[in-house]
Write a protein that holds these residues in place. Structure first.
Motif: not given
Lengths: 470, 295
Positions: A102-131
């Motif tokens: 998906i192409l986003l109109t947000q810049d990288m910093t905003d996109a990073r914050i917004e994606v994580r916020q949406t997944l956590r708060e709107e959709l109920g996901f939790t962080l499992a792991s990251k690399d």
């Protein structure tokens, strides 16, 4: 890493610790034992062997228990390996492709914050792991834990099946009132037979206290057997017809039993259809019953015992006689009323003809009347009913029940609950931020496409859209 | 005994109505099957719609007959082979019509469903005894009722899953050959059919597991051998194993596209075997069962 393992099972090498997997020579065997492909082969072999043995009645020999044992080893190995994987982070398959970009109109910093916020708060996901490359988030039931527990339950189940196969045995025993009898198995389970041993007689005995039977008035359906006649019924040219049966149908019978040990009654219970009596590892099931009539001949002092259904010789009476089973107990009528049966037996006499020996019915004999046969008076002075019980000794029943229940509950929990694993990364090329997504949805209610769409809708809600054309 | 004559006469009358209704259901299934085949051969959407409308009619009448049977016999209609086949044909039709909402213009799975409905109806009418007499003592068990009911429901869902899988396989074959046909040959549609078939198996698998466990519990209570079963009871266990292999293979990416669909179709064959075994094959091979069925 085991290449054919599904994504989030995370076998050692893909998320578990290196110290959990063997090294050197047993490594190949370990990988084979923990492989899902091995499980597929074994399950397939079990299905085929079981069909050969049980459905087609051909002997599968030792192949069936060997396949079950191999499956047990496979299950145990998988449970061991997955235990370590549970301690590690959720991992993704080696080869996977993002399902959406998906192409986003947000810049990288905003996109990073917004994606994580949406997944956590709107959709109920939790962080499992990251690399460095991917962030993995999860939601819903813990399917790794449920799968692990399910396979643990399967081990208990399969172990129970093997125990039954090796140690279970069965037989029959006939009990008469006030005559205790021990259980003397003729042969034991497969393992005992293999070792040329015989199981011991029980230290306790069983005695029949009371026997009762229930009958029901039944009907018989007059219905053609050939297809053409049945079609005629379907077209309305003929009709089926119920007619009353002459003899009532046996509805069920119960035996009240007492267990005697060291000349003391230690247990009492009832064995009925679908309600066996259980004691000392044995289960007793009512199979049928036997009757013994005490017949007095010409009013003589000593009655003669005559087992119903068997040939009996009386002095002074023809070749031999046979007495049919007396229906005793209660009768449930078709209109729902219940009455006590007036028992009777049909007396038959042996006849010899061209076809051989047969029995021709003479007349009924009840408890209150007499019957004269060949000038001799027969009267019934007593009736004794015994029960024929099937017994089974099976130490594998409880592991199978416990394991089976656990397996069923966990299968329902695993398959009827939604779980998601979502991996994403963000990359920026020429100032344009792209969100790449991979989602795995498990369980019946899960809908990965809907989750992704909700995420996309939320992230693009402020984007400019073309106005609708009137 | 005028009371008994009235009771028997009433039961005979109700059975006559039921049998005529069930023959009508079988005829509608048969007609629907012919129309579905015609649709596949001619690609005519109107014929497909007509076939599906007939299956709606068959399903509605079948539901009414199963309810009628429950009223007539005064118990759950799961005790005889006739009753279970009627329940199966009803359940498979209802499941198909539910699944068809997802693929409204795809009629191919209907050919399998109508074939199963027709086969089950004809088997029940020509082979089984429709009598609703007293239940054999061994069958009077709540374990048996759950076993029979859940087996029938799960089988019907798995049968529809197999139908979708077979349709996807047929569509995929047409796609690979580049041939047009009544089946809307579209790669995304084929994947959609497969995915939905997988979802149906996920739904039915726990139900079949519970059914097998209930059957084992019933056999243990009735005869003492939870594995000393007739083909009619061991085949569900084999079917369960086949679908367990299917679910495992669908979880392995390398096997998902090849072995998975083949196993779903193998499971469909197991279902057909289970339904046929209790009737046709037992008679053909003279294989008597320990399972005491009425009629």
């Amino acid at each position: 890493m085991d290449t054919d393992n599904p994504t989030t099972t995370g076998l050692p090498g893909s998320g578990g610790t290196e110290s959990s997997s063997p090294r050197g020579a047993p490594r190949v065997l370990y990988r084979l034992a923990t492989s899902v492909t091995t499980a597929l082969w074994l399950l397939g072999a079990l299905a085929i062997l079981y069909a050969i043995d049980r459905v087609f009645g051909l002997p599968a020999g030792p192949l069936l228990p060997m396949a079950a044992l191999a499956l047990l080893v496979n299950l145990a190995s998988c449970v061991y390996a997955r235990y370590f994987a549970l301690q590690g982070p959720v991992s993704l398959p080696r080869d996977f492709f993002p399902s959406r970009s998906i192409l986003l109109t947000q810049d990288m910093t905003d996109a990073r914050i917004e994606v994580r916020q949406t997944l956590r708060e709107e959709l109920g996901f939790t962080l499992a792991s990251k690399d460095p490359e991917w962030v993995v988030m999860e939601k819903g039931s813990n399917r790794r834990l449920l799968s692990w527990l399910f396979h643990l339950g399967m081990i208990v189940c399969v172990a129970g099946l093997l125990i039954s196969y090796l140690f279970a045995y069965e037989g029959t025993v006939t009990l008469w009132p006030d005559r205790p009898d021990t259980i003397e198995p003729e042969a034991g389970g497969r393992l005992i037979r293999l070792l040329r041993m015989t199981p011991k007689e029980t230290p306790w005995s069983l005695v029949l206290d009371e026997f009762s039977a229930e009958y029901a008035e039944a009907s018989r359906l007059e219905y053609p057997g050939d297809p053409v006649s049945r079609l005629a019924v379907g077209l309305g040219w003929d009709s089926p017809e119920y007619s009353p049966r002459k003899a009532p149908a046996l509805k069920g019978h119960k035996s009240v039993l007492r267990v005697i040990s060291n000349n003391k009654a230690v247990y009492s219970g009832t064995a009925s259809v679908n309600g066996p009596l259980k004691y000392g590892g044995y289960a007793f099931y009512p199979k049928t019953f036997v009757q013994s009539l005490q017949i007095r001949l010409d009013g003589g002092f000593l009655p003669i015992s005559a087992r119903t259904g068997t040939e009996v010789f009386f002095p002074g009476i023809g070749p031999s006689l046979k007495f049919s089973t007396m229906a005793t107990g209660t009768l449930e009528r078709m209109d729902g009323t219940t009455e006590t049966l007036a028992p009777y037996t049909v007396v038959s006499k042996a006849v010899y003809n061209a076809g051989g020996k047969g029995f021709a019915p003479l007349d009924k004999l009840t408890l209150d009347t007499g019957l004269i046969v060949d000038g001799r008076l027969l009267t019934i002075v007593g009736i004794t009913e015994g029960t024929v019980l099937g017994y089974r000794y099976d130490p594998g029943v409880w592991p199978v029940r416990a394991g089976g229940l656990l397996v069923v509950l966990l299968v329902c929990a695993r398959l009827y609950s939604a779980s998601y694993i979502l991996a994403y990364n963000l990359e920026e090329v020429d100032g344009i931020v792209t969100l790449r997504l991979y989602i795995e949805a498990g369980g019946f209610p899960a809908d990965g496409a809907r989750v992704v769409q909700r995420l996309v809708d939320h992230l693009t809600r402020n984007d400019l859209r073309p106005a609708p054309v009137d | 005994m005028p009371n008994y004559e009235m009771i028997l006469s009433r039961d005979s009358y109700l059975l006559a109505i039921e049998l005529r209704g069930y023959w009508a259901v079988a005829a509608i299934y048969g007609l629907s099957l012919i129309l579905f085949i015609f649709h596949i051969l001619t690609s005519h959407q109107g014929v497909g719609r007509a076939a599906r409308a007939l299956i709606w009619a068959a399903g509605a009448l079948n539901v009414a007959l199963v309810a009628f049977r429950a009223f007539e016999a005064g118990r759950a209609p799961v005790y005889s082979g006739y009753e279970r086949l009627a329940l199966f044909s009803m359940a498979v039709t209802v499941t198909y019509l539910f699944a068809a909402r997802r693929f409204p213009k795809i009629y191919t799975p209907g050919v399998f469903v109508s074939a199963l409905g027709f086969g089950a109806s004809v088997t029940a009418l020509l082979i089984a005894s429709p009598g609703a007499g007293p239940v054999a003592p061994e069958l009077e068990s709540c374990w048996f009722v759950w076993h029979a009911a859940l087996a029938t429901v799960s089988y019907s869902v798995l049968a529809v899953s197999g139908s979708l899988e077979a349709s996807a396989a047929a569509s995929g074959g047409l796609l690979r050959r580049g041939a047009p046909g009544a089946i809307a040959a579209d790669a995304e549609l084929v994947e959609g059919l497969r995915a939905y078939a997988h979802r149906l198996v996920i739904f039915a698998f726990p139900l079949l597991s519970i059914s097998v466990l209930a059957g084992a519990a019933w056999a243990d209570a009735a005869w003492g051998g939870y594995l000393s079963l007739t083909p009619g009871l061991t085949l569900p266990l084999i079917t369960l194993t086949v679908f367990a292999v299917y679910l495992h293979s669908m979880a392995v990416p390398a096997l998902r596209g090849s072995l998975g669909p083949a196993l779903n179709l193998a499971g469909l064959a197991c279902l057909a075997g289970t339904l046929l075994w209790a009737s046709w094959l037992e008679r053909l091979l003279g294989a008597a069962g320990l399972y005491i069925y009425q009629g």
